[in-house]
Design a protein around this motif. Structure first.
Motif, PDB file in Angstrom:
ATOM      1  N   TRP A   3       0.821  -1.201   0.000  1.00 16.35           N
ATOM      2  CA  TRP A   3       0.000   0.000   0.000  1.00 16.35           C
ATOM      3  C   TRP A   3       0.864   1.264   0.000  1.00 16.35           C
ATOM      4  N   THR A  53      -6.326  -5.814  -0.341  1.00 24.02           N
ATOM      5  CA  THR A  53      -5.878  -5.688  -1.725  1.00 24.02           C
ATOM      6  C   THR A  53      -6.628  -6.677  -2.612  1.00 24.02           C
ATOM      7  N   GLY A  58      -3.828  -5.980   5.195  1.00 27.22           N
ATOM      8  CA  GLY A  58      -3.593  -5.211   3.978  1.00 27.22           C
ATOM      9  C   GLY A  58      -3.626  -6.064   2.730  1.00 27.22           C
TER      10      GLY A  58
END
Length: 433
Positions: A30, A401, A397
């Motif tokens: 990210w 995604t 994360g």
């Protein structure tokens, strides 16, 4: 592993602390826009690790926002127009409002001023209008509070205020399932813009957990000894503290386990190894407590009333680590936890290992604080204790995604609108096997 996309997901970290959540998301690929943190010590840690030129992971940071400590109220007051320009261009707003008033480790107070900051967090959500909201807090955030003539529950209030625009899901997670060598349960909220029709992220997180652990070459649970045995004095000895005159620190002799290699990758010698200066009488007392705790099978739990009476201790929370299991939840009080074999408290680095911070990540500011300053300062031990473990943030994360990468709001937003140039995050240091 997460899917590959042309543009990384963009996040803002509110109440960033020392940066554990930001680091993990950056490790997941990210891009961090900026972070909000008002404490000067915690922000110094954030800046040293996630804004320095040679950092493997960095915020891109807009020109209009100074790289200095700032509170969320000040941000909303002084930069509201700039924040409104970001509306719709940020994929995820992340962060956890200060939790001290909710925490079962202390005295819960519904009127603790720090609790009120979660209202400012919701105000920021309303201005930014991110595609998703990720929030972490202590388990006590879900409990009812007596507030005069009414009962308050912050988690219910949070869901109620988000539910008009977002589909809100919540979960209590034992963070040891992510490879964190700590039995730490935390409350997480994942809220998605309703029109996106995102499936249950927590279900997806659980389903991809085995592949995540394979990708970092870990099996769970990770024990305390597997995390910190390479930091024992008996292995490397001691040397004068590089940073603080009059103190000794552990001399590092290299990693021994897979987890230690994962944490030590790209770092020859970790910092924050300063040892507490225990008197000889304290060392003798700690040695007896450790031996008795092993003999009585009272590891990872508070020492019993008989042992407290024997040593004249009033402290209720003192525990001895179990080397063969994940540690109990670490706290901001460095004397709450004793090493499993050495008569001493843990170092900042050992606590950081139990929180899954990599060894290159250095901490800034005072080591400890006391008295009235505990509500005003965030020293190193507190920074580490309050952080979201980076391994957990990385796993979440990568999951987001998978779920949001092809729905990125930022994909259709020009760089000029965001007022910064987003560039691809560098690859992290390779992990040796």
């Amino acid at each position: 592993m997460p899917k590959e996309y042309k543009k990384p997901l963009i996040f803002i970290d509110a109440f960033a602390g020392c940066g554990g959540l930001s680091l993990g998301l950056m490790q997941a690929g990210w891009s961090g826009c900026f972070a909000i943190e008002r404490d000067k010590f915690a922000f110094a840690t954030l800046k040293a690790n996630l804004l320095a030129k040679r950092s493997p992971y960095k915020y891109v940071w807009p020109d209009w926002l100074p790289q200095e400590p700032i509170g969320i109220v000040e941000l909303l007051t002084n930069y509201r127009a700039k924040l409104e320009e970001l509306s719709g261009s940020i994929d995820v707003l992340v962060g956890g409002p200060p939790c001290q008033g909710f925490s079962s480790a202390g005295r819960r107070q519904h009127d603790d001023p720090r609790n009120q900051l979660f209202g400012s967090y919701l105000n920021l959500v309303d201005i930014i209008k991110p595609k998703a909201v990720l929030m972490e807090n202590v388990r006590g955030f879900t409990l009812d509070f007596n507030a005069g003539d009414e009962i308050k529950n912050f988690s219910q209030a949070l869901k109620a205020q988000l539910s008009d625009a977002y589909t809100v899901r919540e979960q209590l997670l034992d963070l040891s399932i992510f490879g964190v060598p700590q039995a730490r349960t935390r409350y997480f909220v994942l809220a998605f813009r309703s029109e996106l029709n995102v499936p249950d992220a927590f279900a997806h997180l659980r389903s991809r957990l085995p592949s995540f652990l394979r990708s970092i070459q870990l099996t769970t649970p990770v024990s305390s000894a597997s995390a910190i045995s390479d930091l024992e004095i008996s292995r490397g000895g001691t040397q004068p503290s590089i940073e603080t005159k009059g103190f000794e620190e552990t001399r590092y002799a290299g990693p021994l386990t897979r987890y230690q290699r994962l944490m030590n990758a790209g770092c020859k010698a970790p910092g924050d190894l300063r040892l507490a200066r225990h008197t000889e009488s304290i060392v003798r007392r700690f040695k007896e407590i450790i031996e008795l705790s092993h003999a009585e099978g009272r590891l990872n739990i508070s020492i019993g009333a008989e042992m407290r009476a024997r040593f004249g201790l009033k402290k209720m929370a003192l525990r001895v680590l179990d080397p063969d299991r994940p540690s109990p939840t670490i706290t901001s009080m460095p004397d709450d936890l004793l090493h499993y074999s050495e008569p001493r408290t843990l170092t900042v680095r050992e606590n950081a290992r139990l929180q899954s911070f990599p060894d290159w990540y250095s901490f800034q500011g005072k080591y400890t604080t006391g008295g009235h300053r505990r509500k005003q300062e965030v020293p190193r031990f507190t920074q580490v204790a309050n952080a979201v473990p980076p391994l957990v943030a990385r796993a979440i994360g990568e999951t987001l995604t998978d779920l949001l990468g092809d729905k990125s709001l930022s994909a259709d937003v020009s760089d000029s609108r965001i007022n910064l140039r987003l560039h691809r995050i560098q690859e992290g240091p390779e992990i040796s096997t």
